[in-house]
Design a protein around this motif. Structure first.
Motif, PDB file in Angstrom:
ATOM      1  N   THR A 128      24.608 -10.711   3.039  1.00  0.00           N
ATOM      2  CA  THR A 128      24.888 -10.500   1.625  1.00  0.00           C
ATOM      3  C   THR A 128      26.129  -9.618   1.539  1.00  0.00           C
ATOM      4  OG1 THR A 128      23.560  -8.475   1.436  1.00  0.00           O
ATOM      5  CG2 THR A 128      22.397 -10.578   1.181  1.00  0.00           C
ATOM      6  N   GLU A 230      19.444  -7.770  -4.177  1.00  0.00           N
ATOM      7  CA  GLU A 230      20.470  -8.509  -3.432  1.00  0.00           C
ATOM      8  C   GLU A 230      19.872  -9.234  -2.227  1.00  0.00           C
ATOM      9  OE1 GLU A 230      24.100  -7.059  -0.587  1.00  0.00           O
ATOM     10  OE2 GLU A 230      24.010  -6.190  -2.606  1.00  0.00           O
ATOM     11  N   LYS A 233      17.013 -11.903  -3.277  1.00  0.00           N
ATOM     12  CA  LYS A 233      17.625 -13.071  -3.908  1.00  0.00           C
ATOM     13  C   LYS A 233      18.188 -14.015  -2.848  1.00  0.00           C
ATOM     14  CE  LYS A 233      21.064 -14.374  -7.404  1.00  0.00           C
ATOM     15  NZ  LYS A 233      22.099 -13.858  -8.360  1.00  0.00           N
ATOM     16  N   ALA A 234      18.832 -13.449  -1.836  1.00  0.00           N
ATOM     17  CA  ALA A 234      19.388 -14.265  -0.748  1.00  0.00           C
ATOM     18  C   ALA A 234      18.274 -14.933   0.055  1.00  0.00           C
ATOM     19  CB  ALA A 234      20.248 -13.401   0.163  1.00  0.00           C
ATOM     20  N   LEU A 236      15.220 -15.750  -1.010  1.00  0.00           N
ATOM     21  CA  LEU A 236      14.624 -16.809  -1.819  1.00  0.00           C
ATOM     22  C   LEU A 236      15.489 -18.068  -1.796  1.00  0.00           C
ATOM     23  CD1 LEU A 236      13.421 -14.730  -4.902  1.00  0.00           C
ATOM     24  CD2 LEU A 236      11.973 -15.819  -3.164  1.00  0.00           C
ATOM     25  N   SER A 237      16.782 -17.896  -1.875  1.00  0.00           N
ATOM     26  CA  SER A 237      17.695 -19.032  -1.804  1.00  0.00           C
ATOM     27  C   SER A 237      17.599 -19.718  -0.451  1.00  0.00           C
ATOM     28  CB  SER A 237      19.133 -18.563  -2.063  1.00  0.00           C
ATOM     29  OG  SER A 237      20.049 -19.641  -1.936  1.00  0.00           O
ATOM     30  N   TYR A 238      17.524 -18.920   0.601  1.00  0.00           N
ATOM     31  CA  TYR A 238      17.401 -19.446   1.959  1.00  0.00           C
ATOM     32  C   TYR A 238      16.066 -20.188   2.126  1.00  0.00           C
ATOM     33  CZ  TYR A 238      17.227 -19.457   7.098  1.00  0.00           C
ATOM     34  OH  TYR A 238      17.141 -19.829   8.419  1.00  0.00           O
ATOM     35  N   THR A 240      14.198 -21.705  -0.120  1.00  0.00           N
ATOM     36  CA  THR A 240      14.122 -22.970  -0.850  1.00  0.00           C
ATOM     37  C   THR A 240      15.163 -23.979  -0.365  1.00  0.00           C
ATOM     38  OG1 THR A 240      15.512 -21.987  -2.591  1.00  0.00           O
ATOM     39  CG2 THR A 240      13.133 -21.940  -2.920  1.00  0.00           C
ATOM     40  N   SER A 241      16.374 -23.515  -0.084  1.00  0.00           N
ATOM     41  CA  SER A 241      17.447 -24.429   0.299  1.00  0.00           C
ATOM     42  C   SER A 241      17.425 -24.793   1.780  1.00  0.00           C
ATOM     43  CB  SER A 241      18.814 -23.820  -0.055  1.00  0.00           C
ATOM     44  OG  SER A 241      18.919 -23.582  -1.442  1.00  0.00           O
ATOM     45  N   ASN A 242      17.244 -23.803   2.654  1.00  0.00           N
ATOM     46  CA  ASN A 242      17.310 -24.044   4.095  1.00  0.00           C
ATOM     47  C   ASN A 242      15.959 -24.386   4.714  1.00  0.00           C
ATOM     48  OD1 ASN A 242      19.626 -22.195   3.293  1.00  0.00           O
ATOM     49  ND2 ASN A 242      20.247 -22.709   5.369  1.00  0.00           N
ATOM     50  N   GLY A 288      11.991 -21.715  -8.475  1.00  0.00           N
ATOM     51  CA  GLY A 288      13.298 -22.161  -8.936  1.00  0.00           C
ATOM     52  C   GLY A 288      13.215 -22.668 -10.368  1.00  0.00           C
ATOM     53  N   ASP A 289      13.658 -23.913 -10.549  1.00  0.00           N
ATOM     54  CA  ASP A 289      13.618 -24.515 -11.887  1.00  0.00           C
ATOM     55  C   ASP A 289      12.305 -25.239 -12.155  1.00  0.00           C
ATOM     56  OD1 ASP A 289      16.192 -23.651 -12.385  1.00  0.00           O
ATOM     57  OD2 ASP A 289      17.087 -25.448 -11.511  1.00  0.00           O
TER      58      ASP A 289
END
Length: 295
Positions: A128, A230, A233-234, A236-238, A240-242, A288-289
């Protein structure tokens, strides 16, 4: 392994395949690998390494589907990766820690990941603006105890073992059984500015649940600076995405208002109250959404 030795230093990638692997498949794989690897890619004609090669074994990585090469690499402590297919399904590979079902999966990133695991080098998961999120190691023990030394940390969070050697053993087993098996877990949070461990955060399974749980601890001197937001958030993104998780949970005690505010800021939605170890906990879900159905 000391932090000063946390370097990937592969100068040569060797391979040895049986006749069950076509030359076309080998050539295609080696050609793609050469486009991203600046070192030498060598073919082994037999399953032996010369004394010269063994002296620089830390610079070598082997990819093979042959039982004899696997045995040699295992005995000589050379990092290796097994290619598993129908042609070698009956071979004895019980001591092999890593295997793949397709050569297409064996790129430089994957090779370096196996190399790091072989030598106990922690994987860097994320960066981050202010922090590096990486796997915990035994070398983090002193700084970890400094974080947990403040009573405010263990008010809502389980503490460390009183016996440091017990905690060291736990970390060793966690690396072996959680990081190596799941590919994720609770990681170290390192402040870039100082290089010091300032907390832990990551994703973990809890028995009885089928979705991963976000966990986080940030040392008291580094709280109220937006670092937890910070870092989480990173992660959570990892996740769901990775890692492909559709939902991620978080559990905290009802009176833990700091965690409540953080979760709301991160986009978690309240799910329900649960009882864990005789404590009332609030469960929030991050999707997420995706719309969350309340129970």
């Amino acid at each position: 392994m000391r932090k000063a030795e946390w370097n990937v230093n592969i100068s040569e990638i060797w391979y040895s395949f049986s006749d069950a692997v076509s030359s076309e498949e080998i050539d295609s794989w080696a050609r793609k690998l050469s486009e991203e690897f600046s070192g030498k890619i060598r073919s082994m004609q037999d399953c032996s390494f010369s004394d010269f090669v063994l002296k620089k074994s830390r610079e070598i990585f082997l990819v093979t589907d042959r039982e004899c090469c696997y045995e040699t690499a295992y005995q000589e402590r050379i990092p290796f990766l097994l290619y598993l297919h129908e042609g070698n399904r009956d071979a004895e590979f019980s001591k092999a820690p890593f295997g793949v079902l397709s050569l297409d999966a064996v790129d430089l990133v994957y090779i370096e990941s196996v190399y790091k695991r072989f030598y106990g080098i922690p994987w860097i998961i994320l960066e981050t603006d202010r922090c590096i999120i990486r796997e915990i190691t035994e070398e983090d023990l002193d700084e970890l105890y400094e974080v947990y030394d403040d009573p405010a940390i263990t008010r809502y969070t389980e503490g460390l073992y009183e016996d440091r050697e017990e905690e060291r053993k736990f970390i060793r087993q966690y690396i072996e059984k959680v990081y190596s098996f799941d590919g994720f877990g609770i990681w170290a949070v390192i402040l870039k500015e100082t290089g010091r461990l300032i907390g832990r955060a990551g994703l973990a399974w809890r028995e009885g649940y089928d979705t991963p749980e976000l966990g986080y601890v940030i040392g008291v001197p580094y709280q109220r600076k937006g670092i937890a937001t910070e870092v989480c958030k990173a992660i959570l993104s990892y996740g769901t995405s990775n890692l492909g998780f559709q939902e991620i949970r978080v559990l905290f005690e009802a009176e833990n208002t700091a965690s409540l505010k953080l979760c709301q800021k991160l986009g978690f939605k309240r799910d329900k109250s649960v009882i864990l170890s005789d404590k009332k906990m609030e469960q929030y879900i991050f999707a997420g959404d995706k719309k969350i159905e309340k129970q």
